[in-house]
Motif scaffolding. Structure first.
Motif, PDB file in Angstrom:
ATOM      1  N   LEU A 153     -14.231  16.016  10.851  1.00 45.51           N
ATOM      2  CA  LEU A 153     -13.829  14.607  10.735  1.00 45.51           C
ATOM      3  C   LEU A 153     -12.309  14.505  10.640  1.00 45.51           C
ATOM      4  CD1 LEU A 153     -14.612  11.567  10.245  1.00 45.51           C
ATOM      5  CD2 LEU A 153     -14.457  12.089   7.815  1.00 45.51           C
ATOM      6  N   GLU A 154     -11.696  15.362   9.844  1.00 47.24           N
ATOM      7  CA  GLU A 154     -10.237  15.344   9.685  1.00 47.24           C
ATOM      8  C   GLU A 154      -9.543  15.537  11.028  1.00 47.24           C
ATOM      9  OE1 GLU A 154     -10.235  17.268   5.209  1.00 47.24           O
ATOM     10  OE2 GLU A 154      -8.979  18.213   6.765  1.00 47.24           O
ATOM     11  N   SER A 155     -10.152  16.320  11.909  1.00 45.91           N
ATOM     12  CA  SER A 155      -9.531  16.569  13.206  1.00 45.91           C
ATOM     13  C   SER A 155      -9.512  15.319  14.081  1.00 45.91           C
ATOM     14  CB  SER A 155     -10.252  17.708  13.950  1.00 45.91           C
ATOM     15  OG  SER A 155     -11.480  17.270  14.490  1.00 45.91           O
ATOM     16  N   TYR A 156     -10.343  14.321  13.734  1.00 44.06           N
ATOM     17  CA  TYR A 156     -10.399  13.083  14.512  1.00 44.06           C
ATOM     18  C   TYR A 156      -9.625  11.926  13.891  1.00 44.06           C
ATOM     19  CZ  TYR A 156     -14.175  14.625  17.637  1.00 44.06           C
ATOM     20  OH  TYR A 156     -14.912  15.272  18.592  1.00 44.06           O
ATOM     21  N   ILE A 157      -9.185  12.091  12.624  1.00 43.33           N
ATOM     22  CA  ILE A 157      -8.655  10.935  11.883  1.00 43.33           C
ATOM     23  C   ILE A 157      -7.519  10.244  12.633  1.00 43.33           C
ATOM     24  CG2 ILE A 157      -7.366  10.247   9.815  1.00 43.33           C
ATOM     25  CD1 ILE A 157     -10.231  10.546   9.179  1.00 43.33           C
ATOM     26  N   GLU A 158      -6.612  11.027  13.197  1.00 43.10           N
ATOM     27  CA  GLU A 158      -5.435  10.442  13.854  1.00 43.10           C
ATOM     28  C   GLU A 158      -5.696  10.052  15.311  1.00 43.10           C
ATOM     29  OE1 GLU A 158      -1.567  12.175  12.049  1.00 43.10           O
ATOM     30  OE2 GLU A 158      -2.232  10.112  12.153  1.00 43.10           O
ATOM     31  N   THR A 159      -6.844  10.458  15.852  1.00 40.62           N
ATOM     32  CA  THR A 159      -7.074  10.267  17.288  1.00 40.62           C
ATOM     33  C   THR A 159      -7.083   8.807  17.715  1.00 40.62           C
ATOM     34  OG1 THR A 159      -8.313  12.339  17.332  1.00 40.62           O
ATOM     35  CG2 THR A 159      -8.613  10.868  19.198  1.00 40.62           C
ATOM     36  N   PRO A 160      -7.881   7.929  17.076  1.00 37.87           N
ATOM     37  CA  PRO A 160      -7.973   6.552  17.584  1.00 37.87           C
ATOM     38  C   PRO A 160      -6.639   5.822  17.626  1.00 37.87           C
ATOM     39  CG  PRO A 160      -9.691   6.972  15.959  1.00 37.87           C
ATOM     40  CD  PRO A 160      -8.767   8.137  15.914  1.00 37.87           C
ATOM     41  N   SER A 161      -5.787   6.039  16.652  1.00 36.09           N
ATOM     42  CA  SER A 161      -4.541   5.276  16.606  1.00 36.09           C
ATOM     43  C   SER A 161      -3.676   5.544  17.829  1.00 36.09           C
ATOM     44  CB  SER A 161      -3.760   5.563  15.330  1.00 36.09           C
ATOM     45  OG  SER A 161      -3.395   6.918  15.275  1.00 36.09           O
ATOM     46  N   HIS A 162      -3.887   6.680  18.501  1.00 37.12           N
ATOM     47  CA  HIS A 162      -3.080   6.962  19.688  1.00 37.12           C
ATOM     48  C   HIS A 162      -3.484   6.094  20.872  1.00 37.12           C
ATOM     49  CE1 HIS A 162      -1.986  10.300  17.106  1.00 37.12           C
ATOM     50  NE2 HIS A 162      -0.887  10.376  17.819  1.00 37.12           N
ATOM     51  N   GLY A 182       0.795  -1.229   0.000  1.00 38.16           N
ATOM     52  CA  GLY A 182       0.000   0.000   0.000  1.00 38.16           C
ATOM     53  C   GLY A 182       0.824   1.275   0.000  1.00 38.16           C
ATOM     54  N   ALA A 183       2.151   1.141  -0.014  1.00 37.00           N
ATOM     55  CA  ALA A 183       3.014   2.326   0.108  1.00 37.00           C
ATOM     56  C   ALA A 183       2.752   3.344  -1.001  1.00 37.00           C
ATOM     57  CB  ALA A 183       4.493   1.911   0.112  1.00 37.00           C
ATOM     58  N   VAL A 184       2.430   2.805  -2.178  1.00 40.50           N
ATOM     59  CA  VAL A 184       2.249   3.705  -3.313  1.00 40.50           C
ATOM     60  C   VAL A 184       1.029   4.614  -3.104  1.00 40.50           C
ATOM     61  CG1 VAL A 184       0.839   2.109  -4.688  1.00 40.50           C
ATOM     62  CG2 VAL A 184       2.322   3.753  -5.840  1.00 40.50           C
ATOM     63  N   SER A 185       0.055   4.164  -2.306  1.00 42.55           N
ATOM     64  CA  SER A 185      -1.115   5.013  -2.081  1.00 42.55           C
ATOM     65  C   SER A 185      -1.122   5.658  -0.697  1.00 42.55           C
ATOM     66  CB  SER A 185      -2.410   4.230  -2.306  1.00 42.55           C
ATOM     67  OG  SER A 185      -2.339   2.969  -1.724  1.00 42.55           O
ATOM     68  N   TYR A 186      -0.049   5.480   0.065  1.00 39.55           N
ATOM     69  CA  TYR A 186       0.029   6.144   1.377  1.00 39.55           C
ATOM     70  C   TYR A 186       0.148   7.651   1.153  1.00 39.55           C
ATOM     71  CZ  TYR A 186       2.092   8.342   5.428  1.00 39.55           C
ATOM     72  OH  TYR A 186       2.341   9.228   6.454  1.00 39.55           O
ATOM     73  N   SER A 187      -0.658   8.419   1.907  1.00 37.62           N
ATOM     74  CA  SER A 187      -0.628   9.878   1.756  1.00 37.62           C
ATOM     75  C   SER A 187      -0.227  10.533   3.077  1.00 37.62           C
ATOM     76  CB  SER A 187      -2.017  10.373   1.339  1.00 37.62           C
ATOM     77  OG  SER A 187      -2.076  11.783   1.410  1.00 37.62           O
ATOM     78  N   PRO A 188       0.938  11.183   3.123  1.00 37.23           N
ATOM     79  CA  PRO A 188       1.384  11.809   4.369  1.00 37.23           C
ATOM     80  C   PRO A 188       0.439  12.903   4.850  1.00 37.23           C
ATOM     81  CG  PRO A 188       2.995  12.188   2.597  1.00 37.23           C
ATOM     82  CD  PRO A 188       1.918  11.332   2.033  1.00 37.23           C
ATOM     83  N   GLY A 189      -0.319  13.484   3.936  1.00 36.00           N
ATOM     84  CA  GLY A 189      -1.261  14.535   4.334  1.00 36.00           C
ATOM     85  C   GLY A 189      -2.423  14.012   5.150  1.00 36.00           C
ATOM     86  N   LEU A 190      -2.715  12.705   5.018  1.00 37.18           N
ATOM     87  CA  LEU A 190      -3.873  12.140   5.716  1.00 37.18           C
ATOM     88  C   LEU A 190      -3.524  11.642   7.111  1.00 37.18           C
ATOM     89  CD1 LEU A 190      -5.791  10.175   2.924  1.00 37.18           C
ATOM     90  CD2 LEU A 190      -6.400  12.349   3.998  1.00 37.18           C
ATOM     91  N   SER A 191      -2.351  11.003   7.253  1.00 40.14           N
ATOM     92  CA  SER A 191      -1.969  10.539   8.597  1.00 40.14           C
ATOM     93  C   SER A 191      -0.475  10.270   8.652  1.00 40.14           C
ATOM     94  CB  SER A 191      -2.738   9.270   8.976  1.00 40.14           C
ATOM     95  OG  SER A 191      -2.301   8.163   8.234  1.00 40.14           O
ATOM     96  N   LYS A 192       0.026  10.248   9.875  1.00 39.61           N
ATOM     97  CA  LYS A 192       1.438   9.903  10.074  1.00 39.61           C
ATOM     98  C   LYS A 192       1.617   8.416   9.743  1.00 39.61           C
ATOM     99  CE  LYS A 192       1.157  10.902  14.416  1.00 39.61           C
ATOM    100  NZ  LYS A 192       1.342  11.266  15.845  1.00 39.61           N
ATOM    101  N   VAL A 193       2.832   8.052   9.394  1.00 41.12           N
ATOM    102  CA  VAL A 193       3.114   6.638   9.110  1.00 41.12           C
ATOM    103  C   VAL A 193       2.804   5.780  10.328  1.00 41.12           C
ATOM    104  CG1 VAL A 193       4.983   4.996   8.640  1.00 41.12           C
ATOM    105  CG2 VAL A 193       4.815   7.097   7.313  1.00 41.12           C
TER     106      VAL A 193
END
Lengths: 207, 89
Positions: B40-49, A71-82
């Protein structure tokens, strides 16, 4: 080849470029090795916390890194941290395993949903068995621990059941013996608190 | 849904625990509402923590090698699948 100086998004971009290219085995090996050194223990720890046994946690860890490479090719840093992305992949894979077990229950210490104790998760069982050996954590990891551990217990409990067990709010309400509205409210308040605290501590950035 | 927005449902939506009817309501609303999408974007990273806060355990020393082996095998399959892509119209 040394990829250790690359930040996470750059490392994922390298993996995306190298995965599946026959002449790139050595470079891919090095890049994935770097990713594993950064996050292997985290993926493994989440997996074992959720499924409760070492063998399955190791299988899940392997699956997660394969999935991450594919999935690396579709990973987007803008959406979430690695790190968040890897934890999400791990969670989904572990929940699949828990659901598979609930359909075909197996013997030997498997924590299937019917046996869930609302207050205990598999990680606690490992700890009491003396099998836990904690890895030294970074300052940021310690901050995250502190933030999560400071959530009100009733909110933490329902969020853990939703997140680690994949239970619906109906199932959680039945399990803890509280009205559905109370459960929804606790989850909402807990998530808001967690989101706001992570933002305040600079662990997550503004949306 | 009485409220103009779906803020109250977003945390459960992000956790993936809404029932199908609520999920549909939220998804349809998000398609048309920038304000809720931003929330929604403000919550996207929350659960993974929550996941990041579990006790960190040391995996077996051999696990890394097994991970790299699996990745190598998967990369090989990926590469041979590309090689088999039909070239003819």
């Amino acid at each position: 080849m040394d990829f250790s100086a690359l930040d996470d998004p750059a490392l994922m971009a390298v993996i995306a470029r190298l995965f599946g290219r026959p002449a790139s085995d050595a470079a891919l090996n090095q890049a994935v090795s770097t990713l594993y050194d950064r996050y292997g223990y985290m993926v493994y720890s989440v997996a074992i916390h959720m499924v409760g046994d070492i063998e399955t946690a190791e299988e899940i860890t392997q699956d997660v890194f394969v999935h991450a490479c594919q999935g690396a090719v579709s990973y987007s840093p803008g959406l979430s941290k690695v790190s968040s992305w890897l934890v999400s992949i791990t969670r989904h894979r572990a929940i699949d395993e828990l659901r598979r077990r609930s359909v075909r229950p197996e013997k030997d210490g498997v924590d299937i949903p019917e046996d869930i104790n609302a207050d205990a998760l598999p990680g606690g069982q490992l700890q009491s068995a003396g099998l836990e050996h904690e890895v030294e954590t970074s300052i940021q990891d310690q901050k995250i621990h502190q933030i999560v551990n400071s959530l009100p217990p009733e909110q933490r409990q329902v969020m853990d059941l939703a997140y680690f067990k994949g239970l619906s709010h109906h199932q959680i309400a039945d399990l803890v013996g509280e009205p559905l509205g109370t459960i929804k409210s606790r989850i909402r308040l807990g998530m808001q608190k967690l989101r706001d605290a992570l933002l305040e501590q600079g662990i997550t950035g503004p949306a | 849904m009485d409220e103009e927005h779906v803020f109250d449902l977003l945390p459960c939506f992000v956790l993936g625990i809404l029932d199908e009817s609520e999920k549909k309501i939220v998804s349809e609303h998000l398609a048309a509402c920038d304000i809720c999408r931003k929330e929604l974007e403000s919550y996207i990273e929350t659960p993974s923590h929550l996941g990041m806060a579990v006790p960190r355990l040391t995996p077996s020393a051999t696990l890394k090698a097994r991970v790299l082996c699996r990745v190598k095998d998967a990369a090989g399959e990926n590469s041979s699948m590309d090689g088999e892509s039909p070239q003819k119209p």
